[in-house]
Scaffold this motif. Structure first.
Motif, mmCIF file in Angstrom:
data_model
loop_
_atom_site.group_PDB
_atom_site.id
_atom_site.type_symbol
_atom_site.label_atom_id
_atom_site.label_comp_id
_atom_site.label_asym_id
_atom_site.label_seq_id
_atom_site.Cartn_x
_atom_site.Cartn_y
_atom_site.Cartn_z
ATOM 1 N N TYR A 56 33.875 -4.898 10.211
ATOM 2 C CA TYR A 56 34.262 -3.502 9.991
ATOM 3 C C TYR A 56 35.740 -3.361 9.626
ATOM 4 O O TYR A 56 36.229 -2.255 9.454
ATOM 5 C CB TYR A 56 33.952 -2.655 11.230
ATOM 6 N N ASN A 64 37.273 -0.487 7.494
ATOM 7 C CA ASN A 64 36.310 -0.311 6.400
ATOM 8 C C ASN A 64 35.560 0.998 6.674
ATOM 9 O O ASN A 64 34.558 1.032 7.382
ATOM 10 C CB ASN A 64 35.344 -1.496 6.352
ATOM 11 N N LYS A 67 31.708 1.437 5.534
ATOM 12 C CA LYS A 67 30.763 0.679 6.365
ATOM 13 C C LYS A 67 30.627 1.324 7.742
ATOM 14 O O LYS A 67 29.527 1.466 8.280
ATOM 15 C CB LYS A 67 31.235 -0.767 6.502
ATOM 16 N N ARG A 70 28.576 4.591 7.514
ATOM 17 C CA ARG A 70 27.123 4.335 7.401
ATOM 18 C C ARG A 70 26.527 3.985 8.762
ATOM 19 O O ARG A 70 25.394 4.341 9.069
ATOM 20 C CB ARG A 70 26.860 3.198 6.406
ATOM 21 N N THR A 71 27.310 3.293 9.572
ATOM 22 C CA THR A 71 26.829 2.873 10.895
ATOM 23 C C THR A 71 26.778 4.040 11.872
ATOM 24 O O THR A 71 25.754 4.293 12.506
ATOM 25 C CB THR A 71 27.739 1.760 11.464
#
Length: 208
Positions: A56, A64, A67, A70-71
């Protein structure tokens, strides 16, 4: 007077914040502070890497964001973990900035914070103002603004609280289901109310 400004994504909080700033109000941008606390080499970045994993963190040591988004937007428990890591650093920075501004004797200071309640930053405020809008309007706005798919927009909206959450915790609520000019008019009335409250408070202190 410290005024917390918050609201749902796509509701129009940034328009309100920009209007206040243009009219001479000092605005603390909590989003900017949140970006600063995850700069390369920060203690917060180290905590995130330990909790979520180095995947990450970008090669340059920054978060990031794509990313991570999205998580956490698909998993409320992971979003809570991320917030629990970041909020103490954000609140600490906000308190330092508020102390600096108070020492300069600024009038109205607005704390623009999307997660004002969740972080506990509302406890630093004398008044709280929320901006809300209906779901469809918010969805259309964030699709345009952030270039999201409908599914991604729905995920962001579902990850947030409903209107009642904000209304029940706020001194004033600005409902943005119309034009930008209508929202600016509401903000102008709000600013007049805040200035009147502050003036009344100053008069009361002077008499004591």
């Amino acid at each position: 007077m410290i005024v917390g400004l918050t609201g749902q994504t796509g509701a129009g909080k940034s328009t309100v914040s920009d209007y206040l700033r243009e009219n001479g109000v000092v605005v603390i941008d909590a989003d900017k502070i949140a970006r600063e606390v995850v700069e390369t080499g920060s203690a917060c970045i180290a905590d995130i890497a330990l909790e979520f994993g180095c995947e990450y963190i970008n090669m340059d040591g920054t978060l990031n964001r794509k990313k991570m988004a999205r998580t956490v937007f698909n998993d409320k428990e992971k979003l809570k973990k991320l917030n629990n890591l970041m909020f103490p650093y954000i609140i600490d920075s906000i308190r330092r900035e508020l102390k600096r501004l108070r020492e300069q004797q600024e009038g109205i200071i607005v704390l623009d914070a999307p997660t004002l309640f969740e972080s506990g930053a509302d406890r630093e405020c004398d008044r709280v103002v929320s901006v809300t809008a209906d779901v469809q309007s918010r969805k259309e706005r964030i699709i345009r603004r952030d270039k999201l798919t409908e599914e991604e927009a729905d995920e962001r909206i579902q990850a947030q609280h409903d209107e009642e959450y904000y209304k029940s915790r706020s001194w004033q609520v600005l409902e943005n289901n119309g034009s930008i000019d209508e929202l600016k008019n509401q903000t102008s009335v709000l600013l007049s109310k805040l200035e009147a409250e502050m003036e009344a408070g100053n008069s009361s202190e002077a008499q004591q």
